[in-house]
Scaffold this motif. Sequence first.
Motif, PDB file in Angstrom:
ATOM      1  N   GLN A 566       0.823  -1.206   0.000  1.00 19.84           N
ATOM      2  CA  GLN A 566       0.000   0.000   0.000  1.00 19.84           C
ATOM      3  C   GLN A 566       0.863   1.265   0.000  1.00 19.84           C
ATOM      4  O   GLN A 566       1.463   1.596   1.015  1.00 19.84           O
ATOM      5  CB  GLN A 566      -0.911   0.011   1.236  1.00 19.84           C
ATOM      6  CG  GLN A 566      -1.778   1.260   1.349  1.00 19.84           C
ATOM      7  CD  GLN A 566      -2.745   1.405   0.193  1.00 19.84           C
ATOM      8  OE1 GLN A 566      -3.529   0.516  -0.080  1.00 19.84           O
ATOM      9  NE2 GLN A 566      -2.654   2.526  -0.531  1.00 19.84           N
ATOM     10  N   PRO A 567       0.896   2.000  -1.113  1.00 15.88           N
ATOM     11  CA  PRO A 567       1.655   3.257  -1.088  1.00 15.88           C
ATOM     12  C   PRO A 567       1.015   4.265  -0.127  1.00 15.88           C
ATOM     13  O   PRO A 567      -0.198   4.244   0.089  1.00 15.88           O
ATOM     14  CB  PRO A 567       1.536   3.771  -2.535  1.00 15.88           C
ATOM     15  CG  PRO A 567       1.040   2.634  -3.349  1.00 15.88           C
ATOM     16  CD  PRO A 567       0.279   1.732  -2.417  1.00 15.88           C
ATOM     17  N   GLY A 568       1.849   5.111   0.430  1.00 19.58           N
ATOM     18  CA  GLY A 568       1.347   6.204   1.272  1.00 19.58           C
ATOM     19  C   GLY A 568       1.019   5.800   2.692  1.00 19.58           C
ATOM     20  O   GLY A 568       0.516   6.599   3.474  1.00 19.58           O
ATOM     21  N   LEU A 569       1.306   4.548   3.032  1.00 21.76           N
ATOM     22  CA  LEU A 569       0.991   4.073   4.380  1.00 21.76           C
ATOM     23  C   LEU A 569       2.182   3.297   4.921  1.00 21.76           C
ATOM     24  O   LEU A 569       2.617   2.318   4.305  1.00 21.76           O
ATOM     25  CB  LEU A 569      -0.237   3.158   4.334  1.00 21.76           C
ATOM     26  CG  LEU A 569      -0.813   2.726   5.679  1.00 21.76           C
ATOM     27  CD1 LEU A 569      -1.443   3.905   6.414  1.00 21.76           C
ATOM     28  CD2 LEU A 569      -1.856   1.629   5.482  1.00 21.76           C
ATOM     29  N   ARG A 570       2.710   3.735   6.037  1.00 23.35           N
ATOM     30  CA  ARG A 570       3.871   3.070   6.629  1.00 23.35           C
ATOM     31  C   ARG A 570       3.421   2.125   7.728  1.00 23.35           C
ATOM     32  O   ARG A 570       2.716   2.529   8.638  1.00 23.35           O
ATOM     33  CB  ARG A 570       4.800   4.141   7.210  1.00 23.35           C
ATOM     34  CG  ARG A 570       5.971   3.576   7.962  1.00 23.35           C
ATOM     35  CD  ARG A 570       6.834   4.671   8.518  1.00 23.35           C
ATOM     36  NE  ARG A 570       7.389   5.517   7.458  1.00 23.35           N
ATOM     37  CZ  ARG A 570       8.442   6.320   7.653  1.00 23.35           C
ATOM     38  NH1 ARG A 570       9.032   6.379   8.832  1.00 23.35           N
ATOM     39  NH2 ARG A 570       8.878   7.063   6.667  1.00 23.35           N
ATOM     40  N   HIS A 571       3.832   0.896   7.621  1.00 23.07           N
ATOM     41  CA  HIS A 571       3.456  -0.093   8.634  1.00 23.07           C
ATOM     42  C   HIS A 571       4.539  -0.178   9.693  1.00 23.07           C
ATOM     43  O   HIS A 571       5.705  -0.379   9.383  1.00 23.07           O
ATOM     44  CB  HIS A 571       3.277  -1.463   7.938  1.00 23.07           C
ATOM     45  CG  HIS A 571       3.169  -2.633   8.864  1.00 23.07           C
ATOM     46  ND1 HIS A 571       3.547  -3.893   8.493  1.00 23.07           N
ATOM     47  CD2 HIS A 571       2.711  -2.749  10.139  1.00 23.07           C
ATOM     48  CE1 HIS A 571       3.339  -4.744   9.494  1.00 23.07           C
ATOM     49  NE2 HIS A 571       2.836  -4.070  10.504  1.00 23.07           N
TER      50      HIS A 571
END
Length: 770
Positions: A566-571
């Motif tokens: 998922q781009p734009g989301l850091r896990h």
Amino acid sequence: MLKPLTTDIEALKILDERLRWLSAWTIHHANHIRYNDDGLKVGGHQASCASMTAIMAALYFHALGPNDRVAVKPHAGPVLHAIHYLLGSQSLEALENFRGFGGAQSYPSRTKDKIPVDFSTGSVGLGVAITLFASLVQDYLTAHGQMDEADRGRFIALIGDAELDEGNIYEAIIEGAKHDVRNLWWVVDYNRQSLDATSADRMFERFDEIFQSCGWRVVELRYGKKLRAALDANPKLKSWFETLSNAELSALHYQGGAAWRTRIEAAVGKSGAAFLKAHDDDALASLFSDLGGHCMETLVEAFDAAQDDVPTLFIAWTIKGFGLPFAGHKDNHAGLMNPTQMAALRDATGVREGHEWEPLESLGDNARPRVEALLERSRIAREKRSRAFAQISIPAIPAPIGEEQSTQAAFGRILLDLSKAGGDLADRIVTTSPDVTVSTNLGAWVNQRGLFRRSGMPDVFAKERIASAQKWGGSNKGQHVELGIAESNLFLMLAAAGLSGDLFFRRLFPIGTLYDPFIARGLDALNYACYQDARFLLVATPSGITLGPEGGAHQSINPPLIALGQPGLRHYEPAYADELAAMMEEAFRLIDDPKGESTYLRLSTRSIKQAERADDNWREGALAGGYWLREPGANSEAAIVAMGAVMPEALAAWEDLREDIPELGLLAVTSPDLLHRGWTAAQAARWGGERKPSHVELLLSRLSRGAGLVTIADAAPASLSWLGGVLGQRVAPLGVENFGQTGNLADLYAAYRIDGAAITEGVAELLLPA
Ligand SMILES: Cc1ncc(C[n+]2csc(CCOP(=O)(O)OP(=O)(O)O)c2C)c(N)n1
Ligand SMILES: [Mg+2]
């Protein structure tokens, strides 16, 4: 709210016609004129554009105020580009490159288009619903004194009629009714056609009731002025007209005047004779095309009449492909005019060959100044505004004290401490949750900061002195927006609040909580939020089979894989409370950083013994995706690689094994997502001549070339198994591959092979000679 302006209807009609021309031409140019080197179909939707040019002309050149924000139906993107071209804010180059690399986007995009796009659209339904949540955010900001009343605006969604089948719209209006939302105009382009066919008739009689029961005013714009007058003068004709099904009506619009004549003769007989005599075929076709959504007077009057703040649904009847040769044809969704048809439209619009792109081509001396005046006046309202970032300094967030803690409890504690300490960050945090506020540990924060309710809500239980740990009074100063159980709404709320710096120049720090498995329920809305670069912190807890007795329906498996793609989301997936505190601090920083992103924290209810730290050296690695919790010896042949809640099993196995393998290391992975991104970024940089190893390469290069890794996570094993590909090391991947079930931790960890025994077996297998 701006007072409606008196408007030059004739000039608006000219602009309507220009929009129809320019949108069709932009699509035609991309498909038939621009060089196409790969033979791929370019596409575009001339019919979907033509059906809303009048609606959009009435809005953009008459009704919109400077603070109003619009979500445009995805397939009307070229109309939006044409509007900005006429306003001077879209370049010819971008239009010529429509659907090309770097050109005007097919569907309006906040981040990629150069024109002001208030909300990206594309996945139908989501652009509609986000306007409702944006309006709620506006109410929130003004109630909190973070935005001037004078800067308030209206939120407008331009909707395709088939878009009304998307369930997320109804989830949104139900939630909106609870929060008494206002300042919304949703305008349905009711062309009675979808992608595949004409729309089902029966449902359309129900939409107004659905909206009305949620507190909306419904305004139906069925007829234009001329058609209404003609039908009012002939009641039999009118009642026949109103019985036509969507499919019959569309077919007649396509067939034209002669077909109208035959049908009317057959249907109303003698009582239609005078009417038919007074109209030739062309006049008949034109008259019956005078639906509300194409009649400028009707549109302007309707918009002018809706100047209060009551949420309003306009159902504007239109013809898909209005004014084009395939008007009304059920297959016209992706239909493109051929060059001959396009030339005919050009002639009909009065545009000379070779002058197709000229904005006001061939407008006479009489009309030109009036159109220019209208454009000039509208320009002020539609300028692209910069995004507001870097507004506050993020304080250091200390880790909660406690020898044993779960990351979920620590999350609640950190928020409570932040609230008690007060300050800019705490005042800008807005939390939200779809009915899992208490069970995701937001309760203490809500007790401190209160529920947001514009018109207040008493805490009846507190008033009646009934003991409860939760104080649930609501006021317009509250900082928690409680949502019903609809995860799609959660993500749309986070999207809207996460765009507050863009929409309202005041950055909020939105935090949303939900159970990890239910991310999947709102996944498209989450993707939608990321797509337009909304900034928020998503806290998903509990997660994994570590949830034990709750069982398989609540035990998440694949969200780390979702996050990996998922781009734009850091896990981030912390094992310890101090890691979590560092990650929350980083997440807040990322929300307020122009180059930042949103963060997803995957937490657990498992209380574990906290790590003893000799120093702070772990911190930088933890924020970069991983660090050696137990350093490997030189040239180690093996390492355990563990993430999150199973860290105690990894540590215990490490203790057991190190007698036999003294150089065994234990790598704590805190973000497979960041490690993977760093790996691919370093590779791309190498192709550009830069040789800087990534964090994951540095970590793994502490081991020997042929070392074995036992990877373990309470998640799909593929979350970590790819690590073997970084330096070509061997991997024994452990993780959860089947649906979970009820049980205690020991039983579940053993059954799913994420316990110490599985780690030991994995290490043995890797180290035994093949
Ligand atoms: C979530 C989602 N599903 C499917 C599509 C593909 N799609 C694009 S437009 C469309 C039909 C739209 O019909 P309508 O909303 O009536 O718009 P019109 O073009 O008729 O104005 C579909 C199914 C999409 N964009 N988004
Ligand atoms: Mg439609």
